[in-house]
Design a protein around this motif. Structure first.
Motif, PDB file in Angstrom:
ATOM      1  N   VAL A 104      74.475 -12.143  61.455  1.00 13.34           N
ATOM      2  CA  VAL A 104      74.897 -13.094  60.432  1.00 13.34           C
ATOM      3  C   VAL A 104      73.678 -13.806  59.849  1.00 13.34           C
ATOM      4  CG1 VAL A 104      76.127 -15.278  60.048  1.00 13.34           C
ATOM      5  CG2 VAL A 104      77.252 -13.412  61.271  1.00 13.34           C
ATOM      6  N   GLU A 105      72.743 -14.152  60.698  1.00  9.46           N
ATOM      7  CA  GLU A 105      71.510 -14.795  60.230  1.00  9.46           C
ATOM      8  C   GLU A 105      70.769 -13.885  59.254  1.00  9.46           C
ATOM      9  OE1 GLU A 105      67.412 -16.656  62.131  1.00  9.46           O
ATOM     10  OE2 GLU A 105      69.056 -16.096  63.456  1.00  9.46           O
ATOM     11  N   TYR A 106      70.670 -12.605  59.566  1.00  2.39           N
ATOM     12  CA  TYR A 106      70.012 -11.648  58.660  1.00  2.39           C
ATOM     13  C   TYR A 106      70.752 -11.552  57.334  1.00  2.39           C
ATOM     14  CZ  TYR A 106      67.242  -9.891  62.621  1.00  2.39           C
ATOM     15  OH  TYR A 106      66.394  -9.750  63.686  1.00  2.39           O
ATOM     16  N   LEU A 107      72.080 -11.477  57.390  1.00  5.85           N
ATOM     17  CA  LEU A 107      72.863 -11.394  56.156  1.00  5.85           C
ATOM     18  C   LEU A 107      72.666 -12.633  55.296  1.00  5.85           C
ATOM     19  CD1 LEU A 107      76.137  -9.810  57.559  1.00  5.85           C
ATOM     20  CD2 LEU A 107      74.509  -8.739  55.974  1.00  5.85           C
ATOM     21  N   CYS A 108      72.613 -13.797  55.913  1.00 11.20           N
ATOM     22  CA  CYS A 108      72.362 -15.035  55.164  1.00 11.20           C
ATOM     23  C   CYS A 108      70.994 -14.987  54.482  1.00 11.20           C
ATOM     24  CB  CYS A 108      72.441 -16.248  56.083  1.00 11.20           C
ATOM     25  SG  CYS A 108      74.106 -16.615  56.659  1.00 11.20           S
ATOM     26  N   ALA A 109      70.012 -14.501  55.204  1.00 15.11           N
ATOM     27  CA  ALA A 109      68.671 -14.405  54.632  1.00 15.11           C
ATOM     28  C   ALA A 109      68.645 -13.404  53.474  1.00 15.11           C
ATOM     29  CB  ALA A 109      67.664 -14.004  55.704  1.00 15.11           C
ATOM     30  N   LEU A 110      69.321 -12.274  53.629  1.00 17.52           N
ATOM     31  CA  LEU A 110      69.376 -11.279  52.551  1.00 17.52           C
ATOM     32  C   LEU A 110      70.066 -11.843  51.313  1.00 17.52           C
ATOM     33  CD1 LEU A 110      70.254  -8.079  54.605  1.00 17.52           C
ATOM     34  CD2 LEU A 110      68.133  -8.489  53.329  1.00 17.52           C
ATOM     35  N   GLY A 152      68.398 -12.884  47.541  1.00 19.01           N
ATOM     36  CA  GLY A 152      68.863 -12.137  46.387  1.00 19.01           C
ATOM     37  C   GLY A 152      68.956 -10.641  46.599  1.00 19.01           C
ATOM     38  N   ASN A 153      68.863 -10.188  47.834  1.00 18.96           N
ATOM     39  CA  ASN A 153      68.929  -8.754  48.108  1.00 18.96           C
ATOM     40  C   ASN A 153      70.352  -8.227  48.156  1.00 18.96           C
ATOM     41  OD1 ASN A 153      66.275  -9.376  48.441  1.00 18.96           O
ATOM     42  ND2 ASN A 153      66.000  -8.239  50.315  1.00 18.96           N
ATOM     43  N   ILE A 154      71.317  -9.092  48.482  1.00 23.85           N
ATOM     44  CA  ILE A 154      72.735  -8.728  48.457  1.00 23.85           C
ATOM     45  C   ILE A 154      73.490  -9.895  47.835  1.00 23.85           C
ATOM     46  CG2 ILE A 154      72.618  -7.178  50.462  1.00 23.85           C
ATOM     47  CD1 ILE A 154      73.873  -9.372  52.169  1.00 23.85           C
ATOM     48  N   THR A 155      74.680  -9.601  47.329  1.00 24.94           N
ATOM     49  CA  THR A 155      75.490 -10.659  46.728  1.00 24.94           C
ATOM     50  C   THR A 155      76.206 -11.462  47.815  1.00 24.94           C
ATOM     51  OG1 THR A 155      77.495  -9.323  46.556  1.00 24.94           O
ATOM     52  CG2 THR A 155      75.922  -9.199  44.702  1.00 24.94           C
ATOM     53  N   ALA A 156      76.708 -12.606  47.423  1.00 26.21           N
ATOM     54  CA  ALA A 156      77.469 -13.430  48.363  1.00 26.21           C
ATOM     55  C   ALA A 156      78.710 -12.671  48.830  1.00 26.21           C
ATOM     56  CB  ALA A 156      77.858 -14.748  47.718  1.00 26.21           C
ATOM     57  N   GLU A 157      79.329 -11.930  47.919  1.00 25.16           N
ATOM     58  CA  GLU A 157      80.509 -11.155  48.282  1.00 25.16           C
ATOM     59  C   GLU A 157      80.170 -10.060  49.300  1.00 25.16           C
ATOM     60  OE1 GLU A 157      84.382  -9.950  48.618  1.00 25.16           O
ATOM     61  OE2 GLU A 157      83.623 -11.781  47.710  1.00 25.16           O
ATOM     62  N   GLU A 158      79.042  -9.372  49.103  1.00 27.60           N
ATOM     63  CA  GLU A 158      78.619  -8.346  50.061  1.00 27.60           C
ATOM     64  C   GLU A 158      78.346  -8.973  51.425  1.00 27.60           C
ATOM     65  OE1 GLU A 158      76.205  -5.003  47.542  1.00 27.60           O
ATOM     66  OE2 GLU A 158      75.321  -7.001  47.643  1.00 27.60           O
ATOM     67  N   ALA A 159      77.683 -10.115  51.423  1.00 24.07           N
ATOM     68  CA  ALA A 159      77.391 -10.806  52.682  1.00 24.07           C
ATOM     69  C   ALA A 159      78.691 -11.186  53.381  1.00 24.07           C
ATOM     70  CB  ALA A 159      76.537 -12.042  52.432  1.00 24.07           C
ATOM     71  N   PHE A 160      79.629 -11.730  52.610  1.00 20.81           N
ATOM     72  CA  PHE A 160      80.914 -12.128  53.188  1.00 20.81           C
ATOM     73  C   PHE A 160      81.640 -10.929  53.782  1.00 20.81           C
ATOM     74  CE2 PHE A 160      85.496 -12.506  52.824  1.00 20.81           C
ATOM     75  CZ  PHE A 160      85.721 -13.599  53.638  1.00 20.81           C
ATOM     76  N   GLN A 161      81.697  -9.829  53.033  1.00 17.89           N
ATOM     77  CA  GLN A 161      82.396  -8.640  53.511  1.00 17.89           C
ATOM     78  C   GLN A 161      81.770  -8.111  54.802  1.00 17.89           C
ATOM     79  OE1 GLN A 161      85.292  -7.483  52.483  1.00 17.89           O
ATOM     80  NE2 GLN A 161      85.356  -9.063  50.909  1.00 17.89           N
ATOM     81  N   GLN A 162      80.456  -8.080  54.848  1.00 18.35           N
ATOM     82  CA  GLN A 162      79.785  -7.594  56.058  1.00 18.35           C
ATOM     83  C   GLN A 162      79.997  -8.542  57.233  1.00 18.35           C
ATOM     84  OE1 GLN A 162      75.802  -6.032  55.586  1.00 18.35           O
ATOM     85  NE2 GLN A 162      76.263  -5.425  53.475  1.00 18.35           N
TER      86      GLN A 162
END
Length: 81
Positions: free
Chosen positions: A40-46, A50-60
């Protein structure tokens, strides 16, 4: 493994010892929970970078949450004793 590599690994993958009544199931769930938190920490950083969208982060994160929930159920441990 050299001292520098150990320090780097500890920095990148911090872990805390399990505290509480020991059972193999609780220890494994603790490890799974730490892995979940790290991912989750990595996804937040991504997302922040700006490497992934908020929606992509949420889905993952939602997928990771479901995996953690299934691991807890598979271990037969429901939390508070």
């Amino acid at each position: 493994m050299s001292q520098n590599n150990r320090e780097l690994e500890q920095f990148l993958y911090p872990s805390t010892p399990y505290r509480g009544e020991f059972t193999p199931e609780k220890l494994l769930f603790h490890a799974n929970l730490q892995q979940f938190a790290r991912q989750v920490e990595y996804l937040c950083a991504l997302e922040t970078g700006g490497n992934i969208t908020a929606e992509e982060a949420f889905q993952q994160m939602n997928h990771l949450w479901k995996d953690l929930k299934h691991s807890r159920q598979a271990l037969g441990w429901q939390g508070e004793d």
